[in-house]
Every structure is written in structure tokens, then in C-alpha cells.
Design an enzyme around this catalytic site. Structure first.
Site, short mmCIF file in Angstrom:
data_model
loop_
_atom_site.label_atom_id
_atom_site.label_comp_id
_atom_site.label_asym_id
_atom_site.label_seq_id
_atom_site.Cartn_x
_atom_site.Cartn_y
_atom_site.Cartn_z
N SER A 183 77.92 -65.59 -61.81
CA SER A 183 77.71 -64.56 -60.81
C SER A 183 77.05 -65.17 -59.58
O SER A 183 77.55 -66.16 -59.05
CB SER A 183 76.87 -63.42 -61.41
OG SER A 183 77.08 -62.22 -60.72
N ASP A 435 86.97 -58.51 -64.65
CA ASP A 435 85.71 -58.51 -63.90
C ASP A 435 85.95 -58.08 -62.46
O ASP A 435 86.74 -58.71 -61.74
CB ASP A 435 85.09 -59.90 -63.94
CG ASP A 435 83.76 -59.97 -63.21
OD1 ASP A 435 83.17 -58.91 -62.96
OD2 ASP A 435 83.33 -61.10 -62.91
N HIS A 460 82.84 -60.05 -67.07
CA HIS A 460 81.94 -60.84 -66.23
C HIS A 460 81.41 -62.07 -66.97
O HIS A 460 80.75 -61.95 -67.98
CB HIS A 460 80.78 -59.95 -65.77
CG HIS A 460 80.06 -60.46 -64.57
ND1 HIS A 460 80.68 -60.83 -63.41
CD2 HIS A 460 78.73 -60.66 -64.35
CE1 HIS A 460 79.79 -61.22 -62.52
NE2 HIS A 460 78.60 -61.13 -63.08
#
Length: 505
Positions: A183, A435, A460
């Protein structure tokens, strides 16, 4: 739901862990904003207890000026069970917006491959998060104290820490370092390789939306991906959710309607006015986004205790969009209950959870007001949300009201190159196609050394999670490719040093 609220809602959704803390006064438009990563009930639930040493390194508060000599203690973790001085490597986690121990315990991939790569594991905490506070309790006092919270300063911290490790741990001085992150941490890993290629031989950037800036990708792509996840998980699922907004709006026109909604949704606190209703819709939107990010193939408690493939479970309650408003809201409650009460222990649903503040959320909301400016929008046609356009002026005014700063929407692309990054080498960009952040990520090879690994059944940064018997074959393949590339980087490093390449590489 206001545009600025939608934006910070999404931006705070990059937040994997926030330690509980007292809420601070914020304008309503700012309250649900700021979580670009992972949201609502952010408690630390380590997947597996890990064995590591907790250490601290004295960092400069300002790496790029000469007027401030103040320092602070940066926390970092080291695990060296499988590390070998002869032919080993160093896997360096570029910590993002949360407590580094949480990242350590939830990045099982690094632990799984440590023995194979003879690797020392290092997890470095990002400044202004966890215990790494440049000004202690005053770190979030005002914009003057927050002025040193930037990705550039964080990367410089990582660079100084690597230099320190190589100077103080015998055997590390001539070993390759590979950056890893997910991320925002994945963005940092990629940017670290770009800015400090002499310190890291390569980077694995998982679920890293490095192109979710300016007009590099359409502003609606994030919510369109969320919608696609729900659409493929059940017939009429996304359409039912799309219709639920008008059903809620119609029922909320009177005080008795607000009271009915409070009871039907089993809310802990009744809806008193339109502001509460606005917060309710923010909370519901965030729930759908969260589910898209953690649509994992096995039971998991990453954000909340959830069943395997939780969106499929949610969509069981959204089979018919043509029911009455009241029935649709009752179905909505059953769906929300999957996310907030899968354990069956919750007696009521607390919409204030989306606005709970912490040191982590404070830091990220500041970053989302300065350099991490990611445009988001919805149109209610290509997505299942109410229409909202991207409005930089609204964002800027709200940021100035909260922090006294104005965003610089072009700075990230100026600093890190936007899509003009083909001169760099040895970066893996992995993205799960489930995601929502994949829309702002690199999903096609740029060169033969800037490679994209797409995971059709992945949410994710699923590839960074620990191996699980229920992992789809696509993520197993992704991890094997990632290890193959890392081994090649290690071989190339030792070859340049004139050392024999070990058999396991």
C-alpha cells in the site's frame, strides 16, 4: 456524503493500523477522511507472534536543512534467525502509516521466505507513527511540528538506518538489501529504489498506487473497481447497493424516518439530524470499500473477523433490488452485520467507529492534505455510489481549516516521476485485481526489470500475507515469481562483487 469526506475516507483507507486514541475536533468534512488504506475498527490483531528485537536509531528531524539539529528515536525491528553472513541478504520493510509491530506481524511473506533467502528481516517504522515521534506528544500540535512529515524525510530515515546497520552489524556491510512494502509502504518501497538505488538492489511494491495522482488515471477508477467486486460476487448485488442510497434518502426526510432507520440498522446511537445521517452514509460507503480491500479467500481478522470471500456472503442479502425501501434497508443491515458482527458478539452498530482518531490517523490526514493528493470521484452510473466530483479547491480549503496548509497536488509526480520511470530498474509492482487500489497501480510491464505481477483472485496486498492453505493458485504463482526476481537481484549483486553464486540463488 461530501466530496472532501469521500476523499479522506479513501485516503485514510491506506491506513492499516491505528492505535486507539482520543478524537480531535475536526470539521464534519474531515472526520471520515484520511484513511487511504485500512479503516474503521483498527485494532492490532497479530496473525502470528513473531520473534524479533526492538531497537532504536537516532535520526535527524530534518535531513534536508542545516538549521535544525534536533533528533528523535526511530523504532525498528530485526529478526535474524535465518540470516547468514556468508551469502545472505537483508529484506527491509519500508514502514508506512502505523505501528511497525503490526506490520511486522501481518507481513508473513517476509517470514516465509527468510530461510530461503538467508535473510535478515528489518522492519523500519515511519516517522510520526507508532513510537517514532519527532516531537513526542507535541508531534501533531500544529503544522510547524508536522512540517517534517513527508515521504522524502521518511525515505531519508530508511537510508540512514541502512547505513547504520551496515556500519554496526558485522557481515551486513557487503550484503544486498531489498525493499518491501504494501500500500503506502509499497509506494515507499518503489520510491526508495528510485531515489536510493545504491542502497537497495530492488523493491517489491505490493498494492502500491503510485499513479493515483493528478490525471495519471481516471478519478473514478477506484470506486468502479469496488463496484466490480460486488457485481461479480452476486446477481443484482451492486445494483441493490446503488438503489439503497435513494431508499435511505427518502426514509431520512422526517424525524420519524431517522428514528426508524436507527432501529432498523441497530445503531448504538440514534440518528438525531442530517449530520448524523450524512455520517451514516459515509460509514456505509467505507464498509463497502473495506470489504473490497479485504476480500480474502479465507477467514481473517485483518480489520474485523470476517468469513472467507466476505463480499459473496454480503451479496446474499442483496439479491433483489426491487423491494420496498424498508425491506432494502433491512437487507442492508444484514449485509453490514457480516462486516461488523461476524463473531456475533456485537449488540449494536457504532457508526462513530469510522471517525475514531488516533496518532496514525492524524499523521495520515496531514499527509493527505499536503503531498499525498489522490483524486477520487463517483458518478453513480459506472459505480454503485452517490455521484461526487473531484474538487481540489474544496479539499484545499478544508485542509487549510484543519492544518493551516494547502495541498501540492503535483509534487509527488514531480518528485518521483509519475509514469516517466522507465530509467529505473529492479522493481516488482504486484496488484490484486480485486483490490480497488490496483487502478492506480502499475499493472503492465514497463521494461524487463520494471515488472507487473497481477493476481486475478487477490485483494489488497494478499501476496504479502502469510501463506495459507486456502490461497488461490494465482497468489502462489505471484509469490514464486517475486522470490525468483529477488534471487536474481541477489545473484547479480554478488556477481558484481566477484563472489561465487550460491546454489540456492
Amino acid at each position: 456524503m461530501g466530496l472532501f469526506s469521500l476523499l479522506l475516507l479513501l485516503l485514510l483507507l491506506l491506513l492499516p493500523l491505528l492505535a486507539p486514541g482520543a478524537a480531535i475536533p475536526r470539521s464534519p468534512a474531515l472526520r471520515s477522511l484520511g484513511r487511504l488504506h485500512l479503516p474503521t475498527r483498527l485494532t492490532s490483531r497479530p496473525t502470528v507472534a513473531r520473534n524479533y528485537s526492538i531497537l532504536y536509531f537516532k535520526q535527524k528531524v530534518d535531513h534536508f536543512g542545516f538549521d535544525i539539529n534536533k533528533t528523535f528515536k526511530q523504532r525498528y525491528l530485526i529478526a535474524d534467525k535465518y540470516w547468514k553472513k556468508d551469502g545472505g541478504s537483508i529484506l527491509f520493510y519500508t514502514g508506512n502509516e502505523g505501528d511497525i509491530i503490526w506490520f511486522c506481524n501481518n507481513t508473513g511473506f517476509m517470514w516465509d521466505v527468510a530461510e530461503e533467502l538467508k535473510a535478515m528481516l528489518v522492519f523500519a517504522e515511519h516517522r510520526y507513527y507508532g513510537e517514532s515521534l519527532p516531537f513526542g506528544a507535541n508531534s501533531f500540535k500544529d503544522s510547524r511540528h508536522l512540517n517534517f512529515l513527508t515521504s522524502e524525510q521518511a525515505l531519508a530515515d530508511f537510508a540512514e538506518l541502512i547505513k547504520h546497520l551496515k556500519q554496526t552489524i558485522p557481515g551486513t556491510e557487503n550484503q544486498p538489501v531489498i525493499a518491501l512494502g504494501g500500500s503506502y509502504g509499497g509506494m515507499l518501497a518503489a520510491w526508495f529504489r528510485m531515489k536510493y538505488p545504491h542502497l537497495v538492489v530492488g523493491a517489491l511494491a505490493a498494492s502500491a498506487p503510485i499513479w493515483q495522482f493528478e490525471d495519471l488515471v481516471p478519478c473514478g477508477i477506484f470506486m468502479e473497481t469496488v463496484t466490480r467486486d460486488f457485481k461479480k460476487s452476486g446477481p443484482n448485488c451492486s445494483e441493490s447497493i446503488r438503489r439503497s442510497w435513494n431508499a435511505l434518502n427518502r426514509l431520512a426526510t422526517t424525524s420519524s424516518g431517522l428514528q426508524w432507520l436507527s432501529v432498523a440498522l441497530h445503531l448504538c446511537s440514534p440518528l438525531a439530524d442530517f449530520h448524523d445521517f450524512w455520517m451514516l452514509k459515509d460509514w456505509i460507503s467505507e464498509t463497502w470499500v473495506n470489504l473490497a480491500m479485504v476480500d480474502y479467500p479465507y477467514e481473517c481478522n485483518f480489520l474485523q473477523p470476517l468469513p472467507a470471500w466476505p463480499i459473496k456472503v454480503v451479496c446474499q442479502y442483496f439479491k433483489d433490488p426491487n423491494v420496498s425501501d424498508q425491506q432494502l434497508v433491512q437487507n442492508l443491515f444484514q449485509a453490514l452485520n457480516v462486516y461488523y458482527n461476524y463473531s456475533g458478539q456485537v449488540k449494536c452498530l457504532n457508526i462513530s467507529e469510522t471517525t475514531t482518531s488516533s496518532l496514525g490517523s492524524l499523521g495520515w490526514s496531514y499527509q493527505a492534505c499536503t503531498e499525498i493528493i489522490m483524486p477520487f470521484c463517483t458518478n453513480g452510473v459506472d459505480d454503485m455510489f452517490e455521484p461526487h466530483s473531484w474538487n481540489l479547491k474544496e479539499l484545499s480549503d478544508d485542509c487549510f481549516e484543519q492544518w493551516g496548509v494547502r495541498p501540492r497536488p503535483s509534487w509527488i509526480t514531480t518528485q518521483y516521476g509519475g509514469k516517466n520511470i522507465s530509467s529505473h530498474r529492479n522493481i516488482i509492482f504486484s496488484n490484486g485485481e480485486l483490490d480497488p487500489w490496483s487502478g492506480g497501480g502499475v499493472t503492465k510491464n514497463i521494461t524487463d526489470t520494471l515488472v507487473a505481477i497481477n493476481i486475478p483472485d487477490g485483494a489488497h496486498h494478499l501476496d504479502l500475507r502469510a501463506s495459507n492453505p486456502l490461497d488461490p493458485k494465482t497468489v502462489l504463482l505471484a509469490r514464486s515469481l517475486e522470490v525468483r526476481y529477488m534471487k536474481q537481484w541477489i545473484r547479480d549483486f554478488y556477481a558484481r562483487q566477484g563472489k561465487a553464486v550460491l546454489n540456492n540463488f
